[in-house]
Design an enzyme around this catalytic site. Structure first.
Site, PDB file in Angstrom:
ATOM      1  CG  MET A  30      -1.898  -1.210   1.162  1.00 36.54           C
ATOM      2  SD  MET A  30      -3.434  -0.953   2.037  1.00 36.54           S
ATOM      3  CE  MET A  30      -2.848  -0.742   3.699  1.00 36.54           C
ATOM      4  N   GLY A  31       2.152   1.084  -0.339  1.00 36.65           N
ATOM      5  CA  GLY A  31       3.027   2.248  -0.458  1.00 36.65           C
ATOM      6  C   GLY A  31       3.483   2.784   0.878  1.00 36.65           C
ATOM      7  CE1 TYR A  32       4.675   8.557   4.008  1.00 37.48           C
ATOM      8  CE2 TYR A  32       5.155   7.136   5.879  1.00 37.48           C
ATOM      9  CZ  TYR A  32       5.149   8.375   5.287  1.00 37.48           C
ATOM     10  OH  TYR A  32       5.631   9.469   5.980  1.00 37.48           O
ATOM     11  CG  HIS A  34       8.245   0.333   6.225  1.00 40.00           C
ATOM     12  ND1 HIS A  34       8.507  -1.022   6.230  1.00 40.00           N
ATOM     13  CD2 HIS A  34       6.902   0.453   6.426  1.00 40.00           C
ATOM     14  CE1 HIS A  34       7.394  -1.685   6.464  1.00 40.00           C
ATOM     15  NE2 HIS A  34       6.394  -0.815   6.575  1.00 40.00           N
ATOM     16  CG  HIS A  37       6.842  -1.865   2.271  1.00 45.78           C
ATOM     17  ND1 HIS A  37       6.738  -0.725   3.023  1.00 45.78           N
ATOM     18  CD2 HIS A  37       5.615  -2.440   2.305  1.00 45.78           C
ATOM     19  CE1 HIS A  37       5.499  -0.602   3.469  1.00 45.78           C
ATOM     20  NE2 HIS A  37       4.796  -1.631   3.059  1.00 45.78           N
ATOM     21  CD  GLN A 148       5.214 -14.898  10.092  1.00 43.00           C
ATOM     22  OE1 GLN A 148       4.973 -15.390   8.998  1.00 43.00           O
ATOM     23  NE2 GLN A 148       4.604 -15.286  11.203  1.00 43.00           N
ATOM     24  CE  LYS A 149       3.616  -4.760  11.705  1.00 46.52           C
ATOM     25  NZ  LYS A 149       2.571  -4.191  10.945  1.00 46.52           N
ATOM     26  CD  GLN A 153      -1.698  -9.093   3.956  1.00 47.13           C
ATOM     27  OE1 GLN A 153      -2.526  -8.217   4.099  1.00 47.13           O
ATOM     28  NE2 GLN A 153      -0.435  -8.825   3.642  1.00 47.13           N
ATOM     29  NE  ARG A 187      -3.360   1.275   9.499  1.00 44.52           N
ATOM     30  CZ  ARG A 187      -3.685   0.267   8.674  1.00 44.52           C
ATOM     31  NH1 ARG A 187      -2.972  -0.848   8.679  1.00 44.52           N
ATOM     32  NH2 ARG A 187      -4.707   0.378   7.858  1.00 44.52           N
TER      33      ARG A 187
END
Ligand code: AMP
Length: 280
Positions: A30-32, A34, A37, A148-149, A153, A187
């Site tokens: 979803m971008g932003y 870090h 990613h 794995q965060k 999901q 977040r």
């Protein structure tokens, strides 16, 4: 690096790569971006020759009143980070491109989507599975990497891929943390200075649990109580859940026999953070 905004162009690009003999590794985000990613991009490169990253804040995985509008976005920075990692294509579609006004079809992984985060976010995972199914059909990757965060999901995506016969190999990459142990998340940007200091106790509570588990304690309720006490003593967080499940199926934990997923969600102010560890 190509930035692709439409579905036909994305499909054409992928088809071209495959016909040139290149496999495609895919990292949906979803971008932003870090380091978490970026670690997925690096993992994808080990398994495929051409890398696609999607950047799309998917509205169907947010419920009314959640942070869809506030979700942090910085496409220019994301683009630069992807280019620096050697990403081959960024898929950056609009909402209009991804969802027709008459959209009616959702992918639902039944009770898997109702556990853990599904309790407080009952429509979240149907949004996730639906967008990932759409992205797989558009990007047509051979390999896709998830963190794995978001342990639930990753389990749900594996289930979906097997159940719906997507020809995509799913890889799960480890959680990347800040220096003090807080799991990286887009977040985290929402946190006040005080909340940021307190948030480190999520990981500390997981460390405490791991320590107890490796010292031989198998009473999961006792471990949960220790974690709750640590969080209550050191933070003003509202615990959403601290849960133990089977690490592969999200079923009943069997600590004597199989790895246990210990997952935590807690609100720091308005910000809901999640983290987890495997006990084995
Ligand atoms: P998001 O942009 O939050 O939807 O996340 C996109 C992908 O990055 C998902 O597969 C996440 O599990 C993964 N991810 C997010 N944070 C981390 C992290 N701290 N470590 C590893 N993977 C992560």
């Amino acid at each position: 690096m190509k930035v692709i905004k439409t579905i036909p162009q994305m499909r054409d690009w992928s088809r071209q790569q495959n016909s040139n003999g290149f496999s495609i590794g895919f990292v949906p985000t979803m971008g932003y971006l870090h380091e978490g990613h970026l670690s997925l991009i690096r993992e994808a490169k080990k398994h495929a020759q051409k890398i696609v990253v999607s950047i799309y804040v998917n509205p169907t995985q947010f419920a009314p009143g959640e942070d869809l509008d506030a979700y942090p976005r910085d496409f220019k920075r994301d683009e630069q980070l992807c280019a620096a990692e050697g990403v081959d294509a960024v898929f950056y579609p609009s909402n209009e491109e991804m969802y027709l006004p008459q959209h009616k079809t959702f992918v639902i992984t039944e009770e898997l989507a109702t556990k853990l985060c599904g309790q407080s976010r009952p429509t979240h995972f149907r949004g996730v599975t639906t967008i990932v199914a759409k992205l797989f059909n558009i990007v047509q990757p051979q390999v896709a990497v998830f963190g794995q965060k978001d342990a639930q999901q990753a389990i749900i995506i594996r289930r979906m891929v097997e159940d719906l016969n997507f020809p995509v190999q799913i890889i799960t990459a480890p959680i990347v943390r800040e220096a003090d142990g807080l799991a990286m998340s887009s977040r985290n940007k929402y946190l006040s200075i005080r909340e940021r200091q307190e948030a480190v106790f999520i990981n500390r509570s997981l460390e405490l649990a791991r320590k107890s588990f490796s010292s031989g304690i198998r009473d999961l309720e006792a471990i949960r109580a220790q974690m709750e006490a640590l969080l209550q003593k050191n933070t003003s967080a509202r615990i959403d859940y601290i849960e133990f499940t089977d690490a592969e199926t999200l079923g009943r934990p069997m600590p004597q026999e199989a790895p246990v997923l210990l997952a935590v969600a807690a609100y720091f102010g308005k910000t809901r953070l999640i983290d987890n560890t495997i006990l084995e």
